[in-house]
Write an enzyme that holds these catalytic residues in place. Structure first.
Site, PDB file in Angstrom:
ATOM      1  CG  ASP A  91     -31.423 -46.704 -55.654  1.00  0.00           C
ATOM      2  OD1 ASP A  91     -31.053 -46.900 -54.787  1.00  0.00           O
ATOM      3  OD2 ASP A  91     -30.104 -45.351 -55.327  1.00  0.00           O
TER       4      ASP A  91
ATOM      5  CG  PHE B  47     -23.608 -50.921 -54.309  1.00  0.00           C
ATOM      6  CD1 PHE B  47     -23.885 -50.105 -52.473  1.00  0.00           C
ATOM      7  CD2 PHE B  47     -23.802 -50.722 -55.264  1.00  0.00           C
ATOM      8  CE1 PHE B  47     -25.066 -49.759 -52.456  1.00  0.00           C
ATOM      9  CE2 PHE B  47     -25.524 -49.375 -54.779  1.00  0.00           C
ATOM     10  CZ  PHE B  47     -26.156 -48.848 -53.987  1.00  0.00           C
TER      11      PHE B  47
ATOM     12  CG  ASP C 121     -26.572 -52.842 -46.520  1.00  0.00           C
ATOM     13  OD1 ASP C 121     -25.068 -53.761 -46.282  1.00  0.00           O
ATOM     14  OD2 ASP C 121     -25.715 -51.333 -46.503  1.00  0.00           O
TER      15      ASP C 121
HETATM   16  P1  IMP Z   1     -29.943 -51.004 -44.330  1.00  0.00           P
HETATM   17  O1  IMP Z   1     -30.504 -49.565 -43.247  1.00  0.00           O
HETATM   18  O2  IMP Z   1     -28.974 -50.170 -43.849  1.00  0.00           O
HETATM   19  O3  IMP Z   1     -30.457 -52.676 -44.236  1.00  0.00           O
HETATM   20  O4  IMP Z   1     -30.173 -50.698 -46.103  1.00  0.00           O
HETATM   21  C1  IMP Z   1     -31.357 -50.583 -47.116  1.00  0.00           C
HETATM   22  C2  IMP Z   1     -31.260 -49.882 -47.597  1.00  0.00           C
HETATM   23  O5  IMP Z   1     -29.673 -50.004 -48.471  1.00  0.00           O
HETATM   24  C3  IMP Z   1     -31.759 -50.661 -49.362  1.00  0.00           C
HETATM   25  O6  IMP Z   1     -33.347 -50.630 -49.363  1.00  0.00           O
HETATM   26  C4  IMP Z   1     -31.551 -50.417 -50.206  1.00  0.00           C
HETATM   27  O7  IMP Z   1     -32.128 -49.192 -50.212  1.00  0.00           O
HETATM   28  C5  IMP Z   1     -30.224 -49.586 -49.658  1.00  0.00           C
HETATM   29  N1  IMP Z   1     -29.291 -50.809 -50.114  1.00  0.00           N
HETATM   30  C6  IMP Z   1     -28.155 -51.429 -48.723  1.00  0.00           C
HETATM   31  N2  IMP Z   1     -27.404 -52.198 -50.085  1.00  0.00           N
HETATM   32  C7  IMP Z   1     -27.510 -52.175 -50.654  1.00  0.00           C
HETATM   33  C8  IMP Z   1     -26.755 -52.758 -52.460  1.00  0.00           C
HETATM   34  O8  IMP Z   1     -26.494 -53.630 -52.408  1.00  0.00           O
HETATM   35  N3  IMP Z   1     -27.097 -51.451 -53.503  1.00  0.00           N
HETATM   36  C9  IMP Z   1     -27.746 -50.897 -53.370  1.00  0.00           C
HETATM   37  N4  IMP Z   1     -29.067 -50.537 -52.497  1.00  0.00           N
HETATM   38  C10 IMP Z   1     -28.100 -50.614 -51.133  1.00  0.00           C
END
Ligand code: IMP
Ligand code: MG
Length: 177
Positions: A161, A154, A105
């Site tokens: 989750d 999302f 993300d």
């Molecule tokens: P980042 O550090 O922002 O890349 O976040 C990664 C983590 O955020 C992922 O491993 C997910 O656990 C959570 N995450 C990000 N987007 C989503 C989503 O759309 N649905 C569920 N979990 C998400």
């Protein structure tokens, strides 16, 4: 099957589409690692469903380890801090590591995690993610294997989750909050 959910969840990828994609990824990974073995590292909890399915589609020898890091509370936006909740059981030194994640993300979790693994002297480190949400990227992360690139929505299911719910859904869907 009919799943009982508290929110409206609109299907983005069906179980069949996901399984098909995982087969393709498994074939590609098996080809790329021919003659080697892969040390799979699952990023808990979100990566669990994806990694177990992916491992079954990899034909070179595989070992598995699990770590639990997060940068998320119960909200739907990343805070940027890496929290180590469970470290690996085994050393990665000299091993060909493939990190398996549910979704990239902001990129913060994985960029921090990859830095940490690099310091531990793996022979190689690659990243495989089921989903990629590039519109929300804050930190650059190089993805070696990507299942689906999705818009800024999302999503839940197949390990992902919303407030610890919906990880068991066999499809990926958008939660209408
Ligand atoms: P980042 O550090 O922002 O890349 O976040 C990664 C983590 O955020 C992922 O491993 C997910 O656990 C959570 N995450 C990000 N987007 C989503 C989503 O759309 N649905 C569920 N979990 C998400
Ligand atoms: Mg995750």
């Amino acid at each position: 099957m009919e799943y009982e959910t508290q929110h409206q969840i609109d299907v983005m990828y069906t179980e069949e589409q996901i399984n098909q994609k995982i087969c393709e990824l498994g074939e590609q990974i098996s080809r790329d690692y021919a003659g080697k073995s892969i040390h799979l590292i699952c990023v808990l909890k979100g990566g669990a469903c994806f990694m177990t399915e992916l491992a079954k589609r990899i034909t070179v020898p595989v070992s598995m380890d699990f770590m639990c890091v997060s940068s998320y509370g119960s909200q739907t936006k990343s805070s940027g801090n890496l929290i180590m909740k469970k470290d690996l059981d085994e050393s990665v030194e000299g091993r060909d590591v493939l990190v398996v994640e549910d979704i990239i993300d902001s990129g913060r979790t994985l960029s921090n995690l990859l830095e940490l693994l690099k310091e531990r002297n793996a022979a190689s480190i690659r990243l495989c993610t089921l989903l990629n949400k590039p519109e929300r990227r804050v930190v650059d992360v190089e993805i070696d294997y990507n299942g689906f690139t999705i818009p800024d929505e999302f999503v839940v299911g197949f390990g992902l989750d919303y407030d610890q719910r919906y990880r068991n859904l066999p499809f990926i869907g958008i939660v209408r909050l």
